[in-house]
Motif scaffolding. Structure first.
Motif, mmCIF file in Angstrom:
data_model
loop_
_atom_site.group_PDB
_atom_site.id
_atom_site.type_symbol
_atom_site.label_atom_id
_atom_site.label_comp_id
_atom_site.label_asym_id
_atom_site.label_seq_id
_atom_site.Cartn_x
_atom_site.Cartn_y
_atom_site.Cartn_z
ATOM 1 N N PRO A 157 0.819 -1.223 0.000
ATOM 2 C CA PRO A 157 0.000 0.000 0.000
ATOM 3 C C PRO A 157 0.849 1.269 0.000
ATOM 4 N N ALA A 158 1.966 1.235 0.708
ATOM 5 C CA ALA A 158 2.869 2.389 0.756
ATOM 6 C C ALA A 158 3.612 2.554 -0.569
ATOM 7 N N LEU A 159 4.079 1.451 -1.135
ATOM 8 C CA LEU A 159 4.795 1.499 -2.406
ATOM 9 C C LEU A 159 3.939 2.103 -3.516
ATOM 10 N N TRP A 160 2.653 1.743 -3.538
ATOM 11 C CA TRP A 160 1.767 2.208 -4.610
ATOM 12 C C TRP A 160 1.622 3.727 -4.612
ATOM 13 N N VAL A 161 1.670 4.352 -3.450
ATOM 14 C CA VAL A 161 1.545 5.808 -3.408
ATOM 15 C C VAL A 161 2.710 6.455 -4.159
ATOM 16 N N GLY A 162 3.919 6.011 -3.872
ATOM 17 C CA GLY A 162 5.091 6.562 -4.541
ATOM 18 C C GLY A 162 5.088 6.265 -6.026
ATOM 19 N N ILE A 163 4.698 5.045 -6.397
ATOM 20 C CA ILE A 163 4.658 4.669 -7.813
ATOM 21 C C ILE A 163 3.645 5.531 -8.567
ATOM 22 N N SER A 164 2.451 5.692 -8.014
ATOM 23 C CA SER A 164 1.416 6.502 -8.662
ATOM 24 C C SER A 164 1.884 7.942 -8.826
ATOM 25 N N PHE A 165 2.507 8.469 -7.796
ATOM 26 C CA PHE A 165 3.019 9.846 -7.825
ATOM 27 C C PHE A 165 4.082 9.999 -8.917
ATOM 28 N N ALA A 166 4.993 9.028 -8.998
ATOM 29 C CA ALA A 166 6.063 9.075 -10.002
ATOM 30 C C ALA A 166 5.494 8.977 -11.413
ATOM 31 N N LEU A 167 4.539 8.068 -11.614
ATOM 32 C CA LEU A 167 3.938 7.909 -12.942
ATOM 33 C C LEU A 167 3.180 9.168 -13.355
ATOM 34 N N ALA A 168 2.531 9.815 -12.397
ATOM 35 C CA ALA A 168 1.820 11.056 -12.691
ATOM 36 C C ALA A 168 2.798 12.159 -13.095
ATOM 37 N N LEU A 169 3.924 12.239 -12.396
ATOM 38 C CA LEU A 169 4.951 13.219 -12.759
ATOM 39 C C LEU A 169 5.512 12.928 -14.152
ATOM 40 N N GLY A 170 5.756 11.646 -14.428
ATOM 41 C CA GLY A 170 6.269 11.269 -15.739
ATOM 42 C C GLY A 170 5.312 11.663 -16.853
ATOM 43 N N LYS A 171 4.021 11.470 -16.611
ATOM 44 C CA LYS A 171 3.009 11.848 -17.593
ATOM 45 C C LYS A 171 2.945 13.370 -17.756
ATOM 46 N N ALA A 172 2.999 14.087 -16.653
ATOM 47 C CA ALA A 172 2.893 15.553 -16.691
ATOM 48 C C ALA A 172 4.092 16.192 -17.376
ATOM 49 N N TRP A 173 5.280 15.654 -17.135
ATOM 50 C CA TRP A 173 6.517 16.277 -17.635
ATOM 51 C C TRP A 173 7.125 15.529 -18.804
ATOM 52 N N ASP A 174 6.455 14.470 -19.261
ATOM 53 C CA ASP A 174 6.952 13.665 -20.381
ATOM 54 C C ASP A 174 8.381 13.182 -20.121
ATOM 55 N N LEU A 175 8.557 12.532 -18.974
ATOM 56 C CA LEU A 175 9.864 12.002 -18.577
ATOM 57 C C LEU A 175 9.769 10.499 -18.328
ATOM 58 N N PRO A 176 10.857 9.761 -18.580
ATOM 59 C CA PRO A 176 10.844 8.327 -18.276
ATOM 60 C C PRO A 176 10.799 8.090 -16.765
ATOM 61 N N VAL A 177 10.066 7.061 -16.373
ATOM 62 C CA VAL A 177 9.970 6.668 -14.967
ATOM 63 C C VAL A 177 10.550 5.266 -14.829
ATOM 64 N N ILE A 178 11.522 5.135 -13.933
ATOM 65 C CA ILE A 178 12.266 3.885 -13.811
ATOM 66 C C ILE A 178 12.074 3.295 -12.413
#
Length: 391
Positions: A129-150
């Motif tokens: 549950p904790a991991l998913w928060v960070g992953i969702s946040f990172a994917l949202a940033l990647g989508k917003a800024w058009d950056l790769p998420v690793i």
């Protein structure tokens, strides 16, 4: 390479911006911005980490921490025009994380896309549950800024944490890592960066977990590891009589695995048999004696298993990492062990990088992208994996 890294595997919310360079031969890391919120005080009443509380706090703190880090790195430039961001897609990404979308949107609408090359995020192991928060946040940033998420492996982060700091000595291979924390106890053989083999691990409790459980048996506050160490140090400094006797679990086994659950149970039975199972019957000296013997037992087993590998294999570098390496007794024991092996180099992280942090996620990501450069251009599917293994 500028890396925005995110760590939410347990009860620390952490965000960093790290500039990495030097390649595999001499990796160098410059921390441009770093922010961490520890939830320890919030979880004290539970005597351990409560996953859904950790999840809620991550969602609450990620956007403020990102804003702080961007400002610290001088990458928080106000946006003159509203940036073109696919909000419908981002809202879909963040829908599972209550309370995350609005602060995220408010922040990104007022700043320009920062000068960052990639985003990295812990995908495991840890509390899902904790991991998913960070992953969702990172994917949202990647989508917003058009950056790769690793995605990054938390345990590889602990290994590479020794690359950050003033110790610039080179890691020679083959290397050996002992990773000791509240959730893990592993011996990892490292042939080269990106090539890991777990050759020993706990079959039950991790060593840090055992420290916390024994601390509860002694009526000590959470987190219990530092409290146990304080009492153990007091017993040694005052040269208290050694009354408690505990086993050294699996020290004579034919493998490199560990077991700390039985050690915790031995402490429980000792308190039951010697003190009627009542905390009020234990003096401070009794608690200190128990803490010392417990710590001595854990340290002896850890060093013995590592020594066994060092005697059998031509290991060039020994890495000891994870939150439990903050323990002075363990640090001293491995320093003494290393002195018996000639040219063996011992690498431990700085105290700040021993516990969970996002700087180590950046260092792991840099190494990973050098070994597997295709990750930068790949559309990585990232899922939380609480039991993710090094390989």
């Amino acid at each position: 390479m500028k890396i925005l890294s995110i760590e939410t595997s347990c009860d620390e919310t952490a965000v960093s911006i790290v500039e990495a360079s030097g390649g595999l031969e001499s990796p160098t890391f410059s921390v441009l911005g770093n922010a961490l919120f520890s939830q320890v005080e919030l979880h004290k009443e539970f005597g351990g980490v409560f996953p859904m509380l950790a999840k809620r706090e991550h969602a609450k703190n990620l956007s403020p921490l990102l804003e702080k880090v961007l400002k610290e790195a001088n990458l928080s430039k106000a946006s003159g025009l509203a940036p073109e961001i696919p909000w419908n897609e981002i809202e879909e990404i963040l829908k599972r994380e209550e309370g995350l979308f609005e602060p995220f949107k408010n922040l990104l609408e007022k700043i320009e896309k920062p000068d960052i090359d990639i985003i990295s995020v812990t995908s495991g192991p840890g509390l899902e549950p904790a991991l998913w928060v960070g992953i969702s946040f990172a994917l949202a940033l990647g989508k917003a800024w058009d950056l790769p998420v690793i995605p990054a492996n938390h345990m590889e982060g602990h290994i590479t944490s020794v690359l950050v700091g003033e110790d610039k000595s080179k890691i020679e291979f083959p290397a050996l890592a002992l990773l000791i924390s509240g959730g893990h106890t592993e011996i990892v053989e490292i042939e080269s960066w990106g090539s890991y083999k777990i050759i020993g691990q706990t079959v039950d409790d991790a060593v840090g977990e055992a420290f916390d459980k024994v601390a509860r048996l002694l009526g000590l506050p959470y987190p219990g590891g530092p409290e146990i160490s304080k009492l153990a140090e007091k017993a040694r400094n005052e040269n208290l009589p050694k009354t408690a006797k505990f086993p050294r679990p699996m020290i004579n086994s034919k493998d490199l695995n560990f077991s700390f659950s039985g050690l915790k149970t031995a402490v429980l039975y000792y308190i039951r048999d010697a003190f009627g199972g009542k905390l009020e019957n234990l003096t401070d000296r009794d608690k200190s004696d128990i803490a010392r013997e417990f710590e001595d037992s854990a340290v002896e087993v850890l060093t013995y298993k590592v020594k066994t590998v060092l005697e059998e294999k031509d290991i060039k570098t020994l890495i000891i990492a994870g939150g439990v390496i903050a323990n002075k007794k363990i640090r001293d024991a491995f320093l003494e062990l290393t002195n018996n092996f000639g040219d063996l180099v011992l690498k431990v992280p700085t105290k700040d990088l021993s516990t969970d942090n996002s700087i180590m996620i950046a260092s792991a990501t840099y190494i990973k992208t050098l070994v597997f450069p295709e990750l930068i251009s790949k559309n990585n599917k990232i899922i939380a994996n609480g039991n993710l293994k090094l390989k």
